[in-house]
Design a protein around this motif. Sequence first.
Motif, short mmCIF file in Angstrom:
data_model
loop_
_atom_site.label_atom_id
_atom_site.label_comp_id
_atom_site.label_asym_id
_atom_site.label_seq_id
_atom_site.Cartn_x
_atom_site.Cartn_y
_atom_site.Cartn_z
N ALA A 31 0.82 -1.21 0.00
CA ALA A 31 0.00 0.00 0.00
C ALA A 31 0.85 1.26 0.00
O ALA A 31 0.43 2.31 -0.48
N ASN A 32 2.06 1.18 0.53
CA ASN A 32 2.95 2.34 0.58
C ASN A 32 4.11 2.22 -0.41
O ASN A 32 5.14 2.87 -0.24
N GLY A 33 3.96 1.37 -1.42
CA GLY A 33 4.95 1.30 -2.49
C GLY A 33 6.11 0.36 -2.26
O GLY A 33 7.02 0.31 -3.09
N LEU A 34 6.11 -0.40 -1.18
CA LEU A 34 7.22 -1.32 -0.92
C LEU A 34 6.85 -2.71 -1.39
O LEU A 34 6.43 -3.58 -0.62
N CYS A 35 7.02 -2.93 -2.71
CA CYS A 35 6.68 -4.20 -3.35
C CYS A 35 7.94 -4.83 -3.94
O CYS A 35 8.92 -4.13 -4.21
N ASN A 36 7.87 -6.12 -4.17
CA ASN A 36 8.94 -6.81 -4.86
C ASN A 36 9.20 -6.11 -6.19
O ASN A 36 8.28 -5.93 -6.98
N GLY A 37 10.43 -5.69 -6.44
CA GLY A 37 10.78 -5.00 -7.67
C GLY A 37 10.85 -3.49 -7.55
O GLY A 37 11.27 -2.82 -8.48
N THR A 38 10.44 -2.93 -6.41
CA THR A 38 10.52 -1.48 -6.23
C THR A 38 11.98 -1.05 -6.22
O THR A 38 12.81 -1.65 -5.55
N ARG A 39 12.26 0.01 -6.96
CA ARG A 39 13.63 0.54 -7.01
C ARG A 39 13.75 1.70 -6.05
O ARG A 39 12.88 2.57 -5.97
N LEU A 40 14.87 1.69 -5.32
CA LEU A 40 15.12 2.70 -4.30
C LEU A 40 16.55 3.20 -4.41
O LEU A 40 17.39 2.55 -5.04
N VAL A 41 16.83 4.31 -3.74
CA VAL A 41 18.18 4.83 -3.61
C VAL A 41 18.47 4.94 -2.12
O VAL A 41 17.64 5.45 -1.35
N VAL A 42 19.62 4.45 -1.69
CA VAL A 42 20.00 4.47 -0.28
C VAL A 42 20.35 5.89 0.13
O VAL A 42 21.19 6.54 -0.50
#
Length: 189
Positions: A57-68
Amino acid sequence: FHGDEVIYHSFDIAEDDPYGYYAQEFLNGLTPNGLPPHALKLKLNCPVILLRNIDPANGLCNGTRLVVRGFERNTIDAEIVIGQHAGRRVFLPRIPLCPSENDMFPFKFKRKQFPIRLSFAMTINKAQGQTIPIVGVYLPNPVFSHGQLYVALSRATAKRNIKILIQKEKPKEKLLTSMKNIVYKEVLT
């Protein structure tokens, strides 16, 4: 990437191993598909991909790309970079992860680690459903399944943002400038 490298080590256990047959060094050396490495090496601003659904629901799905964006002892501060939640800062926890049933280990293996890995590139399947500002497609061989080339090319926001590299199979062949999109006409009827 500039700056100091931060290394997070996993906590690995073999369940149902009362006699300790599987040494910690052996377990640490395993990296089954879909699991992060034992020694997760990161730097500030490095790109990572999420390996599990944590909070869809908050965008944390398998495959989500992030920057540390930061490091804590038990969490990683990251920013979602693509999609409707782009720009949202999140804290990623260590979670217990088990390999899929397809990995035929003679024991049950569990790794407690941050569910991410470095991601400078991704497969066409992992990119499905995402919108990516600039897409580079590397095709050393013809695409191997129905519609896969379409999926790769349709990830970009504009045609000018797509670059394709098609490798020649043999050095003496002429330069290739096209690729077949595999279509099974039986599926369409």
